[in-house]
Each structure stands twice: as structure tokens, then as C-alpha cells.
Design a protein around this motif. Structure first.
Motif, PDB file in Angstrom:
ATOM      1  N   MET A  59       0.822  -1.206   0.000  1.00 50.06           N
ATOM      2  CA  MET A  59       0.000   0.000   0.000  1.00 50.06           C
ATOM      3  C   MET A  59       0.856   1.256   0.000  1.00 50.06           C
ATOM      4  O   MET A  59       0.493   2.273  -0.614  1.00 50.06           O
ATOM      5  CB  MET A  59      -0.931   0.000   1.221  1.00 50.06           C
ATOM      6  N   ASN A  60       2.001   1.206   0.650  1.00 45.93           N
ATOM      7  CA  ASN A  60       2.918   2.345   0.644  1.00 45.93           C
ATOM      8  C   ASN A  60       3.475   2.601  -0.751  1.00 45.93           C
ATOM      9  O   ASN A  60       3.711   3.752  -1.137  1.00 45.93           O
ATOM     10  CB  ASN A  60       4.055   2.101   1.639  1.00 45.93           C
ATOM     11  N   GLU A  61       3.663   1.530  -1.525  1.00 51.91           N
ATOM     12  CA  GLU A  61       4.117   1.702  -2.907  1.00 51.91           C
ATOM     13  C   GLU A  61       3.042   2.367  -3.755  1.00 51.91           C
ATOM     14  O   GLU A  61       3.333   3.182  -4.626  1.00 51.91           O
ATOM     15  CB  GLU A  61       4.472   0.331  -3.507  1.00 51.91           C
ATOM     16  N   LEU A  62       1.766   2.033  -3.478  1.00 49.35           N
ATOM     17  CA  LEU A  62       0.665   2.620  -4.238  1.00 49.35           C
ATOM     18  C   LEU A  62       0.339   4.033  -3.765  1.00 49.35           C
ATOM     19  O   LEU A  62      -0.033   4.897  -4.575  1.00 49.35           O
ATOM     20  CB  LEU A  62      -0.577   1.730  -4.115  1.00 49.35           C
ATOM     21  N   VAL A  63       0.475   4.292  -2.446  1.00 49.85           N
ATOM     22  CA  VAL A  63       0.196   5.621  -1.867  1.00 49.85           C
ATOM     23  C   VAL A  63       1.400   6.005  -1.007  1.00 49.85           C
ATOM     24  O   VAL A  63       1.373   5.874   0.223  1.00 49.85           O
ATOM     25  CB  VAL A  63      -1.096   5.597  -1.016  1.00 49.85           C
ATOM     26  N   GLY A  79       2.533   8.685   0.119  1.00 52.88           N
ATOM     27  CA  GLY A  79       2.363   9.756   1.095  1.00 52.88           C
ATOM     28  C   GLY A  79       2.003   9.266   2.485  1.00 52.88           C
ATOM     29  O   GLY A  79       2.104  10.017   3.462  1.00 52.88           O
ATOM     30  N   VAL A  80       1.563   8.018   2.601  1.00 51.90           N
ATOM     31  CA  VAL A  80       1.202   7.442   3.897  1.00 51.90           C
ATOM     32  C   VAL A  80       2.252   6.397   4.274  1.00 51.90           C
ATOM     33  O   VAL A  80       2.538   5.491   3.488  1.00 51.90           O
ATOM     34  CB  VAL A  80      -0.198   6.794   3.847  1.00 51.90           C
ATOM     35  N   SER A  81       2.828   6.549   5.455  1.00 55.69           N
ATOM     36  CA  SER A  81       3.889   5.642   5.894  1.00 55.69           C
ATOM     37  C   SER A  81       3.404   4.201   5.930  1.00 55.69           C
ATOM     38  O   SER A  81       2.236   3.930   6.231  1.00 55.69           O
ATOM     39  CB  SER A  81       4.383   6.037   7.285  1.00 55.69           C
ATOM     40  N   ARG A  82       4.316   3.279   5.673  1.00 55.90           N
ATOM     41  CA  ARG A  82       3.909   1.884   5.611  1.00 55.90           C
ATOM     42  C   ARG A  82       3.470   1.353   6.970  1.00 55.90           C
ATOM     43  O   ARG A  82       2.645   0.453   7.044  1.00 55.90           O
ATOM     44  CB  ARG A  82       5.023   1.020   5.021  1.00 55.90           C
ATOM     45  N   TRP A  83       3.991   1.931   8.071  1.00 62.73           N
ATOM     46  CA  TRP A  83       3.563   1.445   9.381  1.00 62.73           C
ATOM     47  C   TRP A  83       2.108   1.825   9.655  1.00 62.73           C
ATOM     48  O   TRP A  83       1.397   1.101  10.360  1.00 62.73           O
ATOM     49  CB  TRP A  83       4.490   1.938  10.492  1.00 62.73           C
ATOM     50  N   VAL A  84       1.657   2.955   9.076  1.00 62.51           N
ATOM     51  CA  VAL A  84       0.259   3.359   9.227  1.00 62.51           C
ATOM     52  C   VAL A  84      -0.650   2.373   8.500  1.00 62.51           C
ATOM     53  O   VAL A  84      -1.678   1.935   9.030  1.00 62.51           O
ATOM     54  CB  VAL A  84       0.044   4.783   8.704  1.00 62.51           C
ATOM     55  N   TRP A  85      -0.276   2.021   7.247  1.00 63.90           N
ATOM     56  CA  TRP A  85      -1.053   1.043   6.489  1.00 63.90           C
ATOM     57  C   TRP A  85      -1.059  -0.304   7.217  1.00 63.90           C
ATOM     58  O   TRP A  85      -2.090  -0.993   7.264  1.00 63.90           O
ATOM     59  CB  TRP A  85      -0.472   0.860   5.091  1.00 63.90           C
ATOM     60  N   THR A  86       0.088  -0.670   7.780  1.00 68.77           N
ATOM     61  CA  THR A  86       0.198  -1.936   8.495  1.00 68.77           C
ATOM     62  C   THR A  86      -0.745  -1.969   9.694  1.00 68.77           C
ATOM     63  O   THR A  86      -1.492  -2.937   9.902  1.00 68.77           O
ATOM     64  CB  THR A  86       1.646  -2.159   8.971  1.00 68.77           C
ATOM     65  N   ALA A  87      -0.731  -0.899  10.489  1.00 62.09           N
ATOM     66  CA  ALA A  87      -1.602  -0.829  11.667  1.00 62.09           C
ATOM     67  C   ALA A  87      -3.077  -0.825  11.265  1.00 62.09           C
ATOM     68  O   ALA A  87      -3.916  -1.457  11.913  1.00 62.09           O
ATOM     69  CB  ALA A  87      -1.272   0.419  12.486  1.00 62.09           C
ATOM     70  N   LYS A 111      -1.980  -8.574  -4.174  1.00 60.60           N
ATOM     71  CA  LYS A 111      -1.072  -9.028  -3.123  1.00 60.60           C
ATOM     72  C   LYS A 111      -1.279  -8.232  -1.844  1.00 60.60           C
ATOM     73  O   LYS A 111      -1.245  -8.778  -0.738  1.00 60.60           O
ATOM     74  CB  LYS A 111       0.372  -8.893  -3.604  1.00 60.60           C
ATOM     75  N   ALA A 112      -1.505  -6.909  -1.972  1.00 63.75           N
ATOM     76  CA  ALA A 112      -1.704  -6.061  -0.796  1.00 63.75           C
ATOM     77  C   ALA A 112      -2.955  -6.474  -0.026  1.00 63.75           C
ATOM     78  O   ALA A 112      -2.938  -6.624   1.201  1.00 63.75           O
ATOM     79  CB  ALA A 112      -1.802  -4.594  -1.217  1.00 63.75           C
ATOM     80  N   ILE A 113      -4.060  -6.653  -0.746  1.00 59.83           N
ATOM     81  CA  ILE A 113      -5.318  -7.026  -0.088  1.00 59.83           C
ATOM     82  C   ILE A 113      -5.243  -8.466   0.419  1.00 59.83           C
ATOM     83  O   ILE A 113      -5.655  -8.774   1.546  1.00 59.83           O
ATOM     84  CB  ILE A 113      -6.499  -6.856  -1.055  1.00 59.83           C
ATOM     85  N   GLY A 114      -4.717  -9.333  -0.420  1.00 56.69           N
ATOM     86  CA  GLY A 114      -4.635 -10.741  -0.034  1.00 56.69           C
ATOM     87  C   GLY A 114      -3.773 -10.967   1.189  1.00 56.69           C
ATOM     88  O   GLY A 114      -4.096 -11.801   2.043  1.00 56.69           O
ATOM     89  N   ALA A 115      -2.673 -10.216   1.317  1.00 57.21           N
ATOM     90  CA  ALA A 115      -1.793 -10.372   2.479  1.00 57.21           C
ATOM     91  C   ALA A 115      -2.514 -10.005   3.768  1.00 57.21           C
ATOM     92  O   ALA A 115      -2.367 -10.672   4.797  1.00 57.21           O
ATOM     93  CB  ALA A 115      -0.540  -9.519   2.304  1.00 57.21           C
ATOM     94  N   ALA A 116      -3.313  -8.928   3.725  1.00 60.32           N
ATOM     95  CA  ALA A 116      -4.051  -8.513   4.921  1.00 60.32           C
ATOM     96  C   ALA A 116      -5.027  -9.597   5.359  1.00 60.32           C
ATOM     97  O   ALA A 116      -5.178  -9.871   6.562  1.00 60.32           O
ATOM     98  CB  ALA A 116      -4.793  -7.204   4.653  1.00 60.32           C
ATOM     99  N   PHE A 117      -5.679 -10.238   4.396  1.00 58.46           N
ATOM    100  CA  PHE A 117      -6.662 -11.256   4.765  1.00 58.46           C
ATOM    101  C   PHE A 117      -6.004 -12.603   5.043  1.00 58.46           C
ATOM    102  O   PHE A 117      -6.601 -13.455   5.715  1.00 58.46           O
ATOM    103  CB  PHE A 117      -7.740 -11.354   3.697  1.00 58.46           C
ATOM    104  N   ALA A 118      -4.789 -12.802   4.566  1.00 55.13           N
ATOM    105  CA  ALA A 118      -4.025 -13.963   5.023  1.00 55.13           C
ATOM    106  C   ALA A 118      -3.725 -13.796   6.505  1.00 55.13           C
ATOM    107  O   ALA A 118      -3.796 -14.745   7.292  1.00 55.13           O
ATOM    108  CB  ALA A 118      -2.727 -14.090   4.228  1.00 55.13           C
ATOM    109  N   ALA A 119      -3.422 -12.552   6.894  1.00 53.46           N
ATOM    110  CA  ALA A 119      -3.190 -12.261   8.302  1.00 53.46           C
ATOM    111  C   ALA A 119      -4.465 -12.443   9.117  1.00 53.46           C
ATOM    112  O   ALA A 119      -4.420 -12.867  10.283  1.00 53.46           O
ATOM    113  CB  ALA A 119      -2.655 -10.843   8.457  1.00 53.46           C
ATOM    114  N   LEU A 120      -5.625 -12.116   8.534  1.00 48.95           N
ATOM    115  CA  LEU A 120      -6.901 -12.312   9.226  1.00 48.95           C
ATOM    116  C   LEU A 120      -7.071 -13.779   9.606  1.00 48.95           C
ATOM    117  O   LEU A 120      -7.424 -14.111  10.741  1.00 48.95           O
ATOM    118  CB  LEU A 120      -8.058 -11.853   8.341  1.00 48.95           C
TER     119      LEU A 120
END
Length: 466
Positions: free
Chosen positions: A130-134, A136-144, A309-318
Motif C-alpha cells: 500500500m505504501n508503494e501505491l500511496v 504519502g502514507v507511511s507503511r507502518w500506518v497502512w500496516t496498523a 497481493k496487498a489485499i490478499g496479504a491482509a486477509f491472510a493475516a486475518l
């Protein structure tokens, strides 16, 4: 059922009474497979393709064939034990039944390391994408943010999370099919960059085919499969009996193996960079899949794969967080961890889920704020699972060949196959990085200390307190 009451340190009243420790049975076969595939992620090879291609001398599809067969031994052992111990907690419950209370705790303790860190890695992958796509928003913010959203879904309930997860999984498979069709069109039109059999025999850029190179790459490819065993943690929430859980385990592994072999075979044919160059320039390995897709098909497909990959990774974590919560729930219910973890609300182990989410959030955000955070997490993520898998195989032998010697024992099913499976997992542990081995040893040592303290505490307690 007799296995359930006979293998627990607590009575069935503790498990199934009206004290808020009962899970609801509302997951069907499709739901179980969805959770397994979500945790694995259908496009798991994307991130490690370049590394595997370099290590195997170009025989990357063969690596996944061998890895699927290797992991099939573990899936088979899970299928054996889930039928006799159909409980939440998975390998924790199985090792306790087959090897005893102490081994059960160690198996659960080591599996907890895996179940907590795999979601952290997946959340970090999502944040990076998500940080690669946007930017301007830090990757730790997207991660949280990914942790918060998926935690809320898990707290909503396993059935609701499975429904949303099914949609995400359908999206991932659709993107994978788009890739397959686009790759076939390019191959039919322009031909392959490498030989048609090279994904199975090697591309020749590093010399003749080397079986040792393929086996070495398998130790890395196994990471792609970690998580399929999460299906077993939902044994108390599955409808249709434990045989359905066993069938879902085997089906999920077979389907994942097919998807992994197909996509790596195709992308290897499209890869214009020889494996020798990837080996000599390791900085190219991480983006090798994306680079091959962009060079052969176009940027549009590269971006589509990145978003998926970005969306799928988040739901793999789910799915991983849900499995971690149920492992903590089971260990709390059996008083191997704080009793509060065994509390449920509307059939959902919310306390255990929140605990797992908090630990994962800290690990994922810590890694997201460091340049070397991903390396630290990935280097240790498989040790806990592989140690637990080894104890799982031993549990099959312990339950069928030792504890039930009077019953009919199938020596190939209950002894030979688990022993071979254990040898495979031990070999992968031996081949792991030194950092991973040290972290695994320290985590194991900490677990043994906790086990000794608990054993002494129980020994001083009143009779029948166990």
C-alpha cells in the motif's frame, strides 16, 4: 466423546459447561478451505519466486512439486489426529493426546510463535504494498490499519470473517486466472524466454541440473505452505464432523500446490533474466516476479498483481490471527496459559483474539518502522511451525502405536508416514538460518521454563486441582 475427556487435564465440564468456553459450530467445508487458502495465499510464490529460481538453478516449478509432496506428510498426520482429537488448539491438543501434557504444551508454545509471526509478516507485506501505491502514507500506518480492520472482522465472528474472506479469495484467484490467461497468450504469440521444460529441469545457466540445489530451495518454498494447518484449529466450529476438517486440510494443500506449480511454471517461462544472474544479483530477486510480468505482459498486470497481493496479504493475516486466537483459547481453557484467554462471547474467543491481535500489531508495526524489520521476521517465522509439525508426527506414532497398542494399527499410515514426515521437518529445521535456529531455541527454552514453573505449581496444589 472419550478421547476428549480422556486427554484433558481438566474435565469436560470445564470445556462445555455454561461458563463461556464453548465455540459455535457454523463452518462448512467451503469455509474451512477458504480460511486455509487465505492463510496460505494463492499467490504466495510472488514474493519468493526470484529467490527460489536462483537457488534451484531455474527449476522453480519442480521445487514446488517436491515441497507439496513433502508437506503432504504433515497434512496426512493432521488428518489422522483431527479425527481422534477434534478440538480447538490443533497441534497443542494432538501432542497432548499422543505424547502427554508436557509435549502438548511445548507443541502449542512453538506453534504460537508461528501463528503470531506469520500474520505480522503478512500485515507488513500489505503495508509495504500500500505504501508503494500511496507513498504519502507511511507503511507502518497502512500496516496498523490492516491489523485494526481484520481484527474487527474476527471479533464480529468466524462466520462473518469467512464470508468476507471468501470474496477476497475469489478476487485473488480471479487475478491469478488473469495472469495465467495473459501468460498463455504471450507464450503462444512470442514463445518462451527459456526452454519449455526448464522450470522442471533448470535453465542451464548455472550448469547441469542439481538435485541438491532443488532440495535447498525446498526449505524456503515450505514457507509458502505454512498456515494450511490453521484449518485444524477450527475443529470445534466445523459442521459435519472431524472427517470434514481432515478432508479440507488435504484438499487445501493439494489445491495450493497446483496453483503454486502452475504460476511458477508460467512465470519462469516468461523470465528473461537467467537464474545465474539472479543468483549473482540478489537485489533483483524480490521483484523478479513483477519484473517478468511487466516485461512480458505490461505494467497494467504488474499493478493488478501488486494490488491483489496487498489485499490478499491482509486477509491472510486475518486467517492467521483467527487461528492464533483459537490456539491461545485452547491453551487458556486447559490452564496452560491465563484462564481469561478461554472466555468467549457469542461463541467468539474475543479475549484470545484481542491478545493475539495486540502481539501481532506490536511485531508488525515494529518491523514496518525498521529497514531490516522484514528480514528479522521472515528469518524466524518457520521455526515454530516446523518444530510443532515434528511433534505432530510423533503424536501420530504415540497415539496409534503406543497408547492404543491393543487396537489395530496400520504400520504404514500410523508409523512409516509420520516418521518420514518428521525426518523431512527436522531436515528443514537443520537447513534453516542460524538466526532462526537461535530464536527458536530461545523461545523453546522460555517455554520449558514456563512448563517447569507450572508443573511445580500444580504439584503443590490441592488434590484434584489439575
Amino acid at each position: 466423546m472419550s478421547e476428549r475427556s480422556g486427554t484433558s487435564g481438566t474435565g469436560t465440564a470445564d470445556r462445555d459447561g455454561g461458563d463461556g468456553q464453548e465455540l459455535r459450530r457454523n463452518l462448512g467445508f467451503r469455509d474451512l478451505v477458504v480460511y486455509g487458502l487465505l492463510f496460505i495465499a494463492p499467490m504466495a510464490p510472488v514474493g519468493v519466486f526470484g529467490t527460489l529460481d536462483a537457488k534451484s538453478h531455474g527449476a522453480v516449478a519442480l521445487v514446488y512439486v517436491v515441497a507439496t509432496v513433502a508437506m503432504a506428510f504433515t497434512a496426512f498426520s493432521y488428518a489422522q489426529m483431527v479425527r481422534v482429537v477434534p478440538q480447538a488448539g490443533s497441534v497443542f491438543a494432538y501432542a497432548r493426546a499422543g505424547l502427554g501434557e508436557g509435549a502438548g504444551f511445548v507443541a502449542g508454545w512453538m506453534a504460537a510463535l508461528d501463528y503470531v509471526l506469520i500474520p505480522a509478516v503478512a500485515y507488513l507485506f500489505s503495508g509495504i504494498a500500500m505504501n508503494e501505491l500511496v507513498p504519502g502514507v507511511s507503511r507502518w500506518v497502512w500496516t496498523a490499519l490492516a491489523v485494526v480492520i481484520t481484527t474487527l472482522l474476527n471479533l464480529w465472528g468466524v462466520r462473518a470473517a469467512a464470508r468476507v474472506g471468501f470474496l477476497v479469495l475469489a478476487m485473488e484467484i480471479a487475478v491469478l486466472l488473469v495472469f495465467v490467461v495473459a501468460a498463455l497468450v504471450v507464450l503462444a504469440r512470442d514463445g518462451a524466454e527459456r526452454g519449455w521444460l526448464s522450470p522442471l529441469t533448470g535453465d542451464g545457466s548455472q550448469g547441469a541440473f542439481a538435485l541438491s540445489a532443488v532440495i535447498g530451495a525446498v526449505s524456503v518454498a515450505v514457507l509458502s505452505y505454512l498456515g494450511f494447518d490453521a484449518i485444524a484449529t477450527f475443529a470445534e466450529e466445523a459442521t459435519g464432523g472431524s472427517h470434514r476438517v481432515a478432508r479440507a486440510l488435504l484438499f487445501c494443500l493439494a489445491l495450493a500446490g497446483l496453483l503454486f506449480v502452475a504460476q511458477t511454471y508460467l512465470v519462469a517461462l516468461l523470465e528473461p533474466v537467467p537464474s545465474a544472474r539472479l543468483a549473482a544479483e540478489p537485489e533483483r530477486q524480490g521483484s523478479a516476479f513483477y519484473d517478468a510480468v511487466e516485461a512480458s505482459v505490461g505494467t497494467w498486470l504488474q499493478d493488478l498483481v501488486a494490488v491483489s497481493k496487498a489485499i490478499g496479504a491482509a486477509f491472510a493475516a486475518l486467517a492467521g490471527q483467527a487461528a492464533a486466537g483459537r490456539l491461545l483459547f485452547a491453551m487458556g481453557r486447559d490452564r496452560r496459559l491465563p484462564r481469561a484467554l478461554a472466555r468467549t462471547s457469542s461463541g467468539v474467543p474475543r479475549v484470545a483474539l484481542l491478545c493475539a491481535a495486540l502481539i501481532t500489531l506490536v511485531a508488525a508495526v515494529w518491523a514496518a518502522r525498521r529497514d531490516d524489520g522484514l528480514d528479522h521476521l521472515v528469518s524466524v517465522v518457520d521455526i515454530g511451525a516446523l518444530t510443532a509439525f515434528t511433534l505432530l508426527h510423533a503424536s501420530v506414532v504415540g497415539w496409534f502405536a503406543v497408547r492404543r497398542r491393543g487396537a489395530a494399527v496400520s504400520w504404514w499410515r500410523h508409523v512409516l508416514l509420520p516418521v518420514v514426515g518428521a525426518l523431512i521437518t527436522v531436515a528443514v529445521i537443520v537447513g534453516a538460518s542460524g538466526t532462526a535456529q537461535v530464536v527458536g531455541a530461545l523461545w523453546l527454552a522460555a517455554g520449558l521454563v514456563v512448563l517447569v514453573v507450572q508443573s511445580r505449581g500444580r504439584g503443590r496444589g490441592p488434590a484434584g486441582a489439575g
